[in-house]
Design a protein around this motif. Structure first.
Motif, PDB file in Angstrom:
ATOM      1  N   ALA A  74      64.161  58.200  80.413  1.00  0.00           N
ATOM      2  CA  ALA A  74      62.702  58.350  80.309  1.00  0.00           C
ATOM      3  C   ALA A  74      62.296  59.807  80.535  1.00  0.00           C
ATOM      4  CB  ALA A  74      61.999  57.430  81.300  1.00  0.00           C
ATOM      5  N   GLN A  75      62.974  60.506  81.438  1.00  0.00           N
ATOM      6  CA  GLN A  75      62.674  61.916  81.665  1.00  0.00           C
ATOM      7  C   GLN A  75      63.013  62.749  80.426  1.00  0.00           C
ATOM      8  OE1 GLN A  75      64.465  63.290  85.339  1.00  0.00           O
ATOM      9  NE2 GLN A  75      63.262  61.861  86.567  1.00  0.00           N
ATOM     10  N   TYR A  76      64.011  62.319  79.665  1.00  0.00           N
ATOM     11  CA  TYR A  76      64.399  63.023  78.440  1.00  0.00           C
ATOM     12  C   TYR A  76      63.296  62.955  77.384  1.00  0.00           C
ATOM     13  CZ  TYR A  76      67.408  64.703  74.662  1.00  0.00           C
ATOM     14  OH  TYR A  76      67.953  65.440  73.626  1.00  0.00           O
ATOM     15  N   GLU A  77      62.415  61.998  77.498  1.00  0.00           N
ATOM     16  CA  GLU A  77      61.306  61.850  76.556  1.00  0.00           C
ATOM     17  C   GLU A  77      60.117  62.740  76.903  1.00  0.00           C
ATOM     18  OE1 GLU A  77      61.692  60.082  73.764  1.00  0.00           O
ATOM     19  OE2 GLU A  77      63.725  59.709  74.491  1.00  0.00           O
ATOM     20  N   VAL A  78      60.165  63.419  78.051  1.00  0.00           N
ATOM     21  CA  VAL A  78      59.060  64.249  78.536  1.00  0.00           C
ATOM     22  C   VAL A  78      59.383  65.723  78.273  1.00  0.00           C
ATOM     23  CG1 VAL A  78      57.741  64.896  80.601  1.00  0.00           C
ATOM     24  CG2 VAL A  78      58.588  62.563  80.356  1.00  0.00           C
ATOM     25  N   GLY A  79      58.380  66.502  78.004  1.00  0.00           N
ATOM     26  CA  GLY A  79      58.566  67.942  77.886  1.00  0.00           C
ATOM     27  C   GLY A  79      58.972  68.399  76.500  1.00  0.00           C
ATOM     28  N   GLU A  80      59.290  69.673  76.425  1.00  0.00           N
ATOM     29  CA  GLU A  80      59.623  70.345  75.170  1.00  0.00           C
ATOM     30  C   GLU A  80      61.116  70.660  75.143  1.00  0.00           C
ATOM     31  OE1 GLU A  80      58.872  74.847  73.532  1.00  0.00           O
ATOM     32  OE2 GLU A  80      57.233  73.872  74.611  1.00  0.00           O
ATOM     33  N   SER A  81      61.778  70.361  74.044  1.00  0.00           N
ATOM     34  CA  SER A  81      63.211  70.643  73.917  1.00  0.00           C
ATOM     35  C   SER A  81      63.478  72.140  74.022  1.00  0.00           C
ATOM     36  CB  SER A  81      63.739  70.137  72.577  1.00  0.00           C
ATOM     37  OG  SER A  81      63.705  68.737  72.543  1.00  0.00           O
ATOM     38  N   VAL A  82      64.605  72.472  74.650  1.00  0.00           N
ATOM     39  CA  VAL A  82      64.996  73.862  74.865  1.00  0.00           C
ATOM     40  C   VAL A  82      66.457  74.021  74.456  1.00  0.00           C
ATOM     41  CG1 VAL A  82      65.284  75.676  76.608  1.00  0.00           C
ATOM     42  CG2 VAL A  82      63.432  74.028  76.847  1.00  0.00           C
ATOM     43  N   GLU A  83      66.740  75.067  73.720  1.00  0.00           N
ATOM     44  CA  GLU A  83      68.128  75.381  73.362  1.00  0.00           C
ATOM     45  C   GLU A  83      68.876  75.832  74.624  1.00  0.00           C
ATOM     46  OE1 GLU A  83      69.687  75.096  70.386  1.00  0.00           O
ATOM     47  OE2 GLU A  83      67.846  74.187  69.612  1.00  0.00           O
ATOM     48  N   LYS A  84      70.143  75.531  74.672  1.00  0.00           N
ATOM     49  CA  LYS A  84      70.962  75.877  75.839  1.00  0.00           C
ATOM     50  C   LYS A  84      70.905  77.379  76.133  1.00  0.00           C
ATOM     51  CE  LYS A  84      75.401  74.418  77.726  1.00  0.00           C
ATOM     52  NZ  LYS A  84      76.672  73.768  77.409  1.00  0.00           N
ATOM     53  N   LYS A  85      70.911  78.189  75.102  1.00  0.00           N
ATOM     54  CA  LYS A  85      70.887  79.650  75.273  1.00  0.00           C
ATOM     55  C   LYS A  85      69.544  80.146  75.828  1.00  0.00           C
ATOM     56  CE  LYS A  85      69.627  80.638  70.446  1.00  0.00           C
ATOM     57  NZ  LYS A  85      68.236  80.896  70.683  1.00  0.00           N
ATOM     58  N   ASP A  86      68.500  79.304  75.774  1.00  0.00           N
ATOM     59  CA  ASP A  86      67.164  79.698  76.224  1.00  0.00           C
ATOM     60  C   ASP A  86      66.765  79.061  77.550  1.00  0.00           C
ATOM     61  OD1 ASP A  86      66.768  81.249  73.917  1.00  0.00           O
ATOM     62  OD2 ASP A  86      66.111  79.486  72.792  1.00  0.00           O
ATOM     63  N   LEU A  87      67.709  78.462  78.252  1.00  0.00           N
ATOM     64  CA  LEU A  87      67.383  77.787  79.515  1.00  0.00           C
ATOM     65  C   LEU A  87      66.774  78.743  80.525  1.00  0.00           C
ATOM     66  CD1 LEU A  87      70.527  75.518  79.995  1.00  0.00           C
ATOM     67  CD2 LEU A  87      68.182  74.759  79.574  1.00  0.00           C
ATOM     68  N   GLN A  88      65.798  78.223  81.277  1.00  0.00           N
ATOM     69  CA  GLN A  88      65.157  78.950  82.366  1.00  0.00           C
ATOM     70  C   GLN A  88      65.198  78.073  83.608  1.00  0.00           C
ATOM     71  OE1 GLN A  88      61.123  79.843  81.271  1.00  0.00           O
ATOM     72  NE2 GLN A  88      61.714  81.148  79.577  1.00  0.00           N
ATOM     73  N   PRO A  89      65.195  78.687  84.804  1.00  0.00           N
ATOM     74  CA  PRO A  89      65.147  77.876  86.020  1.00  0.00           C
ATOM     75  C   PRO A  89      63.978  76.886  85.964  1.00  0.00           C
ATOM     76  CG  PRO A  89      65.626  80.136  86.577  1.00  0.00           C
ATOM     77  CD  PRO A  89      65.298  80.116  85.099  1.00  0.00           C
ATOM     78  N   GLY A  90      64.291  75.639  86.304  1.00  0.00           N
ATOM     79  CA  GLY A  90      63.291  74.576  86.270  1.00  0.00           C
ATOM     80  C   GLY A  90      63.431  73.654  85.077  1.00  0.00           C
ATOM     81  N   ASP A  91      64.208  74.048  84.068  1.00  0.00           N
ATOM     82  CA  ASP A  91      64.418  73.166  82.919  1.00  0.00           C
ATOM     83  C   ASP A  91      65.298  71.991  83.342  1.00  0.00           C
ATOM     84  OD1 ASP A  91      62.940  74.856  81.302  1.00  0.00           O
ATOM     85  OD2 ASP A  91      64.698  75.819  80.399  1.00  0.00           O
ATOM     86  N   LEU A  92      64.975  70.820  82.831  1.00  0.00           N
ATOM     87  CA  LEU A  92      65.805  69.644  83.074  1.00  0.00           C
ATOM     88  C   LEU A  92      66.963  69.666  82.090  1.00  0.00           C
ATOM     89  CD1 LEU A  92      63.083  66.858  83.515  1.00  0.00           C
ATOM     90  CD2 LEU A  92      64.459  67.944  85.303  1.00  0.00           C
ATOM     91  N   VAL A  93      68.172  69.391  82.575  1.00  0.00           N
ATOM     92  CA  VAL A  93      69.353  69.327  81.717  1.00  0.00           C
ATOM     93  C   VAL A  93      69.895  67.901  81.749  1.00  0.00           C
ATOM     94  CG1 VAL A  93      69.979  71.764  81.781  1.00  0.00           C
ATOM     95  CG2 VAL A  93      70.760  70.272  83.615  1.00  0.00           C
ATOM     96  N   PHE A  94      70.282  67.403  80.582  1.00  0.00           N
ATOM     97  CA  PHE A  94      70.633  65.987  80.423  1.00  0.00           C
ATOM     98  C   PHE A  94      72.061  65.822  79.921  1.00  0.00           C
ATOM     99  CE2 PHE A  94      66.080  66.312  80.181  1.00  0.00           C
ATOM    100  CZ  PHE A  94      65.643  65.246  80.957  1.00  0.00           C
ATOM    101  N   PHE A  95      72.657  64.708  80.364  1.00  0.00           N
ATOM    102  CA  PHE A  95      74.058  64.439  80.069  1.00  0.00           C
ATOM    103  C   PHE A  95      74.249  62.975  79.692  1.00  0.00           C
ATOM    104  CE2 PHE A  95      73.557  67.792  83.098  1.00  0.00           C
ATOM    105  CZ  PHE A  95      74.402  68.790  82.654  1.00  0.00           C
ATOM    106  N   ASN A  96      75.298  62.728  78.899  1.00  0.00           N
ATOM    107  CA  ASN A  96      75.728  61.372  78.568  1.00  0.00           C
ATOM    108  C   ASN A  96      77.019  61.140  79.348  1.00  0.00           C
ATOM    109  OD1 ASN A  96      76.969  59.110  77.486  1.00  0.00           O
ATOM    110  ND2 ASN A  96      76.384  59.590  75.391  1.00  0.00           N
ATOM    111  N   THR A  97      76.913  60.431  80.455  1.00  0.00           N
ATOM    112  CA  THR A  97      78.089  60.184  81.299  1.00  0.00           C
ATOM    113  C   THR A  97      78.631  58.770  81.146  1.00  0.00           C
ATOM    114  OG1 THR A  97      76.698  59.548  83.177  1.00  0.00           O
ATOM    115  CG2 THR A  97      77.361  61.874  83.025  1.00  0.00           C
ATOM    116  N   ASN A  98      77.915  57.923  80.411  1.00  0.00           N
ATOM    117  CA  ASN A  98      78.360  56.527  80.273  1.00  0.00           C
ATOM    118  C   ASN A  98      78.899  56.221  78.867  1.00  0.00           C
ATOM    119  OD1 ASN A  98      76.079  56.260  78.654  1.00  0.00           O
ATOM    120  ND2 ASN A  98      74.955  54.976  80.099  1.00  0.00           N
ATOM    121  N   GLY A  99      78.885  57.225  77.990  1.00  0.00           N
ATOM    122  CA  GLY A  99      79.403  57.026  76.639  1.00  0.00           C
ATOM    123  C   GLY A  99      78.427  56.376  75.675  1.00  0.00           C
ATOM    124  N   ARG A 100      77.210  56.061  76.145  1.00  0.00           N
ATOM    125  CA  ARG A 100      76.245  55.371  75.284  1.00  0.00           C
ATOM    126  C   ARG A 100      74.935  56.129  75.088  1.00  0.00           C
ATOM    127  NH1 ARG A 100      78.132  51.664  78.868  1.00  0.00           N
ATOM    128  NH2 ARG A 100      76.187  51.646  80.021  1.00  0.00           N
TER     129      ARG A 100
END
Length: 175
Positions: A74-100
């Motif tokens: 649900a948090q992934y649905e909030v905010g504006e997408s950011v490229e990895k190269k443009d990350l700034q402190p405070g950006d949320l980073v998301f991962f797929n740890t369950n394979g789905r």
């Protein structure tokens, strides 16, 4: 007399609201996060007694005046997408740890590092480039609109200020 009492009450409420907004603006990401290192992982945890990943990010952003849902997807649905190269402190980073799907979230703190609540370790910071686990599971990042984070992004930063202040070893030696 009744109008006078109501006027005083309204003035008091307005003053309290302004104080809360000012308090949120004077709190920085680093201020909030630095006190949370070492808090244990707890499934569905949302407090300093224990956090899961999204409970941690929700707690931090709440302290900064932003309400987030308590679910990484649900948090992934909030905010504006950011490229990895443009990350700034405070950006949320998301991962797929369950394979789905999106199943983990952390907060980027600068210098290629993010802070998160990890199963078995609690609140720690980790390199995004970790070749064995996190880099393989990285999905994307989102920038959340927050006056506190936006103000910090506009001011000149010391190169290693967030990283140095957030290392658990530094925190342990300062106690």
């Amino acid at each position: 007399m009744r109008k006078l009492v109501v006027s005083f009450m309204m003035a008091g409420l307005l003053a309290m609201g302004a104080g809360a907004a000012q308090a949120a603006e004077s709190t920085s990401l680093n201020d909030v996060v630095s006190d949370l290192y070492g808090v244990p992982y707890k499934s569905s945890g949302t407090s300093t007694k224990g956090f899961d990943c999204s409970g941690f990010t929700r707690y931090v952003f709440d302290a900064l005046g932003v309400d987030l849902p308590h679910n990484s997807a649900a948090q992934y649905e909030v905010g504006e997408s950011v490229e990895k190269k443009d990350l700034q402190p405070g950006d949320l980073v998301f991962f797929n740890t369950n394979g789905r799907s999106i199943s983990h979230v952390g907060i980027y703190i600068g210098n290629g590092t993010f802070v998160h609540s990890e199963t078995g370790r609690g609140v720690v910071n980790t390199k995004l480039s970790d070749p064995y686990y996190w880099s393989k599971r990285y999905v994307g990042a989102k920038r959340i609109n927050s006056p506190v984070l936006e103000a910090k992004a506009e001011t000149p930063k010391k190169e290693n200020a967030v990283q140095a202040a957030s290392l658990p070893e530094n925190q342990a030696t300062n106690k």
